[in-house]
Scaffold this motif. Structure first.
Motif, PDB file in Angstrom:
ATOM      1  N   TYR A   1       4.190 -25.345  19.563  1.00  0.00           N
ATOM      2  CA  TYR A   1       3.760 -24.064  20.232  1.00  0.00           C
ATOM      3  C   TYR A   1       4.442 -22.985  19.887  1.00  0.00           C
ATOM      4  O   TYR A   1       4.021 -21.876  19.129  1.00  0.00           O
ATOM      5  N   GLY A   2       5.877 -22.932  19.482  1.00  0.00           N
ATOM      6  CA  GLY A   2       6.717 -21.850  18.928  1.00  0.00           C
ATOM      7  C   GLY A   2       6.364 -21.547  17.424  1.00  0.00           C
ATOM      8  O   GLY A   2       6.356 -20.384  17.094  1.00  0.00           O
TER       9      GLY A   2
ATOM     10  N   ILE B   1      -1.368 -22.534  31.399  1.00  0.00           N
ATOM     11  CA  ILE B   1       0.084 -22.956  30.749  1.00  0.00           C
ATOM     12  C   ILE B   1       1.299 -22.687  31.446  1.00  0.00           C
ATOM     13  O   ILE B   1       1.584 -21.404  31.532  1.00  0.00           O
ATOM     14  N   ASN B   2       1.753 -23.647  32.146  1.00  0.00           N
ATOM     15  CA  ASN B   2       2.696 -23.238  33.223  1.00  0.00           C
ATOM     16  C   ASN B   2       3.907 -24.378  32.912  1.00  0.00           C
ATOM     17  O   ASN B   2       4.864 -23.842  32.210  1.00  0.00           O
ATOM     18  N   SER B   3       3.915 -25.457  33.466  1.00  0.00           N
ATOM     19  CA  SER B   3       5.001 -26.526  33.031  1.00  0.00           C
ATOM     20  C   SER B   3       4.389 -27.941  33.288  1.00  0.00           C
ATOM     21  O   SER B   3       4.791 -28.543  34.350  1.00  0.00           O
TER      22      SER B   3
ATOM     23  N   ASP C   1      11.353 -25.419  27.526  1.00  0.00           N
ATOM     24  CA  ASP C   1      10.844 -25.996  26.091  1.00  0.00           C
ATOM     25  C   ASP C   1      10.223 -24.724  25.533  1.00  0.00           C
ATOM     26  O   ASP C   1      10.582 -24.370  24.429  1.00  0.00           O
ATOM     27  N   ARG C   2       9.123 -24.390  26.175  1.00  0.00           N
ATOM     28  CA  ARG C   2       8.330 -23.452  25.696  1.00  0.00           C
ATOM     29  C   ARG C   2       9.114 -22.013  25.431  1.00  0.00           C
ATOM     30  O   ARG C   2       9.034 -21.208  24.495  1.00  0.00           O
TER      31      ARG C   2
ATOM     32  N   GLY D   1      23.561 -24.821  27.093  1.00  0.00           N
ATOM     33  CA  GLY D   1      22.496 -25.714  26.972  1.00  0.00           C
ATOM     34  C   GLY D   1      21.927 -25.432  25.794  1.00  0.00           C
ATOM     35  O   GLY D   1      22.740 -25.320  24.519  1.00  0.00           O
ATOM     36  N   GLN D   2      20.625 -25.483  25.569  1.00  0.00           N
ATOM     37  CA  GLN D   2      19.929 -25.136  24.344  1.00  0.00           C
ATOM     38  C   GLN D   2      19.662 -23.653  23.847  1.00  0.00           C
ATOM     39  O   GLN D   2      18.804 -23.141  23.056  1.00  0.00           O
ATOM     40  N   GLN D   3      20.549 -22.795  24.963  1.00  0.00           N
ATOM     41  CA  GLN D   3      19.986 -21.515  24.483  1.00  0.00           C
ATOM     42  C   GLN D   3      20.727 -20.722  23.527  1.00  0.00           C
ATOM     43  O   GLN D   3      21.886 -21.241  23.073  1.00  0.00           O
ATOM     44  N   ILE D   4      20.014 -19.946  22.509  1.00  0.00           N
ATOM     45  CA  ILE D   4      20.535 -19.106  21.451  1.00  0.00           C
ATOM     46  C   ILE D   4      20.296 -17.527  21.759  1.00  0.00           C
ATOM     47  O   ILE D   4      19.423 -17.351  22.118  1.00  0.00           O
ATOM     48  N   GLN D   5      21.454 -16.736  21.442  1.00  0.00           N
ATOM     49  CA  GLN D   5      21.487 -15.573  21.443  1.00  0.00           C
ATOM     50  C   GLN D   5      21.152 -15.024  20.081  1.00  0.00           C
ATOM     51  O   GLN D   5      21.990 -15.400  19.346  1.00  0.00           O
TER      52      GLN D   5
END
Lengths: 488, 149
Positions: A189-190, A210-212, A220-221, B118-122
Motif C-alpha cells: 500500500y505504501g 480501509i480501517n484495520s 502497518d498502514r 517500535g517500528q516508528q521512524i522520525q
C-alpha cells in the motif's frame, strides 16, 4: 391558535386518519409570521397523503419537529408554548412536481443547544421523517443564523491555512484514492502512496472502508504510508500528505489512531460520515488542537441525499459539516461516475467555500447564508474523473478543490508515477492557459493535446480514457422555474 | 532533482512572455505581485527573502517584469519565485506562486531517518545545499565565454 382540546382530537376513530390532526389550529401554521434574524429556518419538500391539505401537512411538520405530540397536552400550558412552537409560514407548490410542496418553517433559537449538530438534527430530522400523514419528506435547505453559527467551531484548519501549510497556491490540489480498496498489505500500500506522490500528486487517500482489517492493520498502514510520504517529499521538495483514515468502532480507538498519525508527522487524517455527527465534532476539536487537517469521506450519504422526494439534501449535510468543523468534504464532480447535477453541485461548492452565500434558487439555495467568519471547507471531487476532463473540472469546480484521480492515476498504462504526472501536467497547463485568458472550456482538448506532444504520460492517459464519460440523468436536480412568485 | 514547488514546475520553464501573462492575470484580479528568492528551498521554508516589499502600487506588468529580471540577475543561481497576494476579506493570503529562476544544479534533499520506539521512524528532510553557508550553496553560473583567466 386554539390550544383547547377539540372533540375532533378525542375521537379515537378519526385520530389515526391522516389529515384530522389539526396542527394548524395548534398554532404551527402562521402565514403572517415574519422570521427573525435569529430564527433557524428550514425548507422541506413535503408530499402529503391524499386528502391532507398542504398547509396542514406543513403545520404538522413544524409541530412534529418542535414541541408537538399527536394530541394536545395540558402541560403545554405550563410553558411559554408559543415561543417554542416552530412556525410554518409559507407553502409553495414545487414547480413541475404535482402533489409536492415547499414548506418553510421557522424555529426559535432557544429550541437548540449551542454547538451541537446532534441536538439540531434530533429535532429537524427526528421523528418527523416517519410521520404517517406524509408520503415523503425532504429537508431541502436551512438558514443557520449567525447567532447559532457562532456557537460552532467550524473547520479545524480551513482552506487558507491548509494552503499555507502545504505551501500550495493558485491551482486545485491533486489526490488519489489508493486502489484496490481492500487487500493490499501495508508495505504494498505504501508503495502506491510513494509512486503517486512522487509522480506529482499532493495527496493520497485511504478509502472509506480501509480501517484495520486482517490483511492490513492500521499501524502497518500508517508506518509504510509515512515512509512513502517522506520519500516523495525528499524527491520533489514539496509538502505531501496522505489521508490516514482513523475511523474505528469507538472514540477511544479513533483518538489513539489520530495520535499515532500525528506522532508520525502526518499533515492530515480522515474520518467517514458514518461515525456520526458527535464523533465528527469531537474529531474536529482534536484536529484544531493538534494542527491537523481533517478530511471527511461522505460514506453513506447517498442513502438519504439522492432521491428528491425523501431524505436530506447534500447541501444541508455540507452546511452541518462546515459547522461541525471538517476541512475537506467530498462534494461531487459533475463529470464523474457519481451523482452530480451541475446546478446542485454549484450550490454545494458555494456552501463549502464562500464567506456569504446568497439565495439562489437555481442552485437549490433557498436562503441567504452568512458564514460569520467560520473557515472555509475544501470540497473534494472524486469518482470516475481523468486527465482528459481537466478543462471541464476547472470550469465547473474552480481552484479551491481537491481533484482526486484514483483509477485515473493508478490505472495508467505506464505506471502510477506516470499517471500522477499526466494529471499534474494536465492541471498545470490548464491553469496556465486559463490565466493567459484562453477559452479553456472550448480549447481544453487542444491545450491537452499540445501538452501531450512533449509529455508521454499525458498522451497515454488521453488515449486510454478518451471515451470515458458518465452521461446519465441526475436523480437529484433542482426543481425551479425562474418566476418572481417563488419563495420570497 | 527538479524542485517542483509552485504552480507550473511540471511544465517547461516559463519564458519571459509567459511570466508576464501570469503577472498580468494577477494584476487583473487586483492582487499585489511580489518577488522572493532563497538558497534554502526546504518545502516548509515559509520565509524566502523578499525582493523589496510586495509591489502594491505597480499595476503594470512591464514594471513588475523589470523587478523580476533584476532579482533574477542579482540572485542568479538561486531559487526565485513570483507571488500574488490577495487582500480580499476571506482570503488575505497568497493566491499564486510559481518559480521563475532555479539553480543550474539542484542537489535536492536527504531524507534523514532516526529510529524511534517500535517500528516508528522520525523523518527529517535536509537540503544538501544548506550544508554550506548561505551565499555559497549553489554553483555560481558559468563565467561568460572568453572571460579573464
Amino acid at each position: 391558535m386554539d390550544d383547547r382540546i377539540t372533540a375532533d382530537m378525542l375521537d379515537l376513530k378519526s385520530r389515526y386518519k391522516p389529515g384530522v390532526l389539526k396542527y394548524r389550529q395548534m398554532g404551527y401554521w402562521q402565514p403572517d409570521y415574519t422570521p427573525t434574524d435569529t430564527d433557524i429556518l428550514a425548507v422541506f419538500r413535503i408530499t402529503p397523503q391524499d386528502g391532507v391539505e398542504p398547509e396542514e401537512a406543513a403545520a404538522a411538520v413544524a409541530g412534529e419537529s418542535s414541541t408537538a405530540t399527536w394530541t394536545v397536552v395540558w402541560t403545554d400550558r405550563l410553558t411559554a408554548c408559543e415561543h417554542y412552537r416552530a412556525k410554518a409560514y409559507q407553502v409553495d407548490p414545487v414547480p413541475g412536481a404535482p402533489g409536492q410542496y415547499f414548506a418553510y418553517i421557522a424555529y426559535d433559537l432557544d429550541l437548540f443547544e449551542e454547538g451541537s449538530i446532534a441536538n439540531l438534527t434530533a429535532s429537524i430530522i427526528g421523528n418527523v421523517f416517519g410521520f404517517k400523514p406524509l408520503k415523503a419528506l425532504r429537508l431541502e435547505d436551512m438558514r443557520i443564523p449567525v447567532a447559532y453559527l457562532k456557537t460552532f467551531q467550524g473547520p479545524a484548519t480551513g482552506i487558507v491555512v491548509e494552503r499555507e501549510r502545504l505551501n500550495n497556491y493558485g491551482r486545485p490540489l491533486l489526490g488519489a484514492t489508493m486502489k484496490p480498496k481492500l487487500g493490499l498489505s501495508g508495505r504494498n500500500y505504501g508503495r502506491v502512496v510513494y509512486e503517486a506522490l512522487k509522480g506529482g500528486l499532493d495527496f493520497t487517500k485511504d478509502d472509506e472502508n480501509i480501517n484495520s482489517q486482517p490483511f492490513m492493520h492500521w499501524r502497518d498502514r500508517y508506518l509504510y504510508c509515512m515512509e512513502g510520504v517522506n520519500r516523495a517529499m525528499a524527491e520533489t521538495g514539496e509538502v505531501k500528505g496522505t489521508y490516514l483514515n482513523v475511523t474505528a468502532g469507538t472514540m477511544e480507538e479513533m483518538y489513539e489512531r489520530a495520535e499515532f498519525a500525528k506522532s508520525l508527522g502526518s499533515v492530515i487524517i480522515m474520518i467517514d460520515l458514518v461515525i456520526g455527527y458527535t464523533a465528527i465534532q469531537s474529531m474536529a476539536r482534536w484536529a484544531r488542537r493538534n494542527d491537523m487537517i481533517l478530511h471527511l469521506h461522505r460514506a453513506g450519504h447517498s442513502t438519504y441525499t439522492r432521491q428528491k422526494s425523501h431524505g436530506v439534501s447534500f447541501r444541508v449535510i455540507a452546511k452541518w459539516m462546515r459547522m461541525a468543523g471538517v476541512d475537506h468534504i467530498h462534494a461531487g464532480t459533475v463529470v464523474g461516475k457519481l451523482e452530480g447535477d451541475p446546478n446542485v453541485i454549484a450550490g454545494i461548492y458555494d456552501t463549502c467555500r464562500e464567506s456569504h452565500v446568497p439565495k439562489n434558487l437555481e442552485h437549490g439555495l433557498f436562503f441567504d447564508q452568512p458564514w460569520a467568519g467560520l473557515k472555509k471547507m475544501m470540497p473534494v471531487a472524486s469518482g470516475g474523473i481523468h486527465a482528459g476532463q481537466m478543462h471541464q473540472l476547472l470550469c465547473y469546480l474552480g481552484e479551491d478543490v481537491v481533484l482526486q484521480f484514483g483509477g485515473g492515476t493508478i490505472g495508467h498504462p505506464m505506471g502510477i508515477q506516470a499517471g500522477a504526472t499526466a494529471n499534474r501536467v494536465a492541471l498545470e497547463v490548464m491553469v496556465k492557459a486559463r490565466n493567459e485568458g484562453r477559452d479553456i472550456w472550448n480549447e481544453g482538448p487542444e491545450i491537452l493535446a499540445d501538452a501531450a506532444r512533449w509529455c508521454a504520460p499525458l498522451k497515454a492517459a488521453l488515449e486510454t480514457w478518451k471515451d470515458v464519460t458518465f452521461n446519465y440523468a441526475s436523480t437529484d436536480s433542482v426543481d425551479y422555474v425562474p418566476t418572481p412568485a417563488v419563495a420570497m | 532533482m527538479r524542485l517542483t514547488q509552485g504552480q507550473f514546475s511540471f511544465l517547461p520553464d516559463l519564458t519571459d512572455a509567459e511570466i508576464r501573462a501570469q503577472v498580468q492575470y494577477a494584476l487583473d484580479q487586483g492582487w499585489a505581485v511580489a518577488v522572493e528568492f532563497t538558497d534554502d528551498p526546504h518545502p516548509r521554508n515559509a520565509y524566502w527573502e523578499m525582493w523589496g516589499t510586495p509591489l502594491f502600487d505597480l499595476r503594470d506588468a512591464v514594471g513588475v517584469m523589470q523587478e523580476v529580471t533584476a532579482c533574477r540577475q542579482v540572485h542568479a543561481g538561486r531559487y526565485v519565485k513570483v507571488l500574488a497576494f490577495d487582500s480580499t476579506r476571506g482570503f488575505e493570503t497568497v493566491r499564486m506562486s510559481f518559480l521563475v529562476g532555479r539553480p543550474a544544479e539542484e542537489p535536492g534533499f536527504e531524507l534523514v531517518r532516526s529510529q524511534g520506539p517500535g517500528q516508528q521512524i522520525q523523518y527529517t528532510l535536509r537540503s544538501y545545499a544548506t550544508g554550506s553557508p548561505a551565499g555559497v550553496r549553489y554553483a555560481a553560473p558559468p563565467p561568460p565565454a572568453g572571460g579573464a583567466t
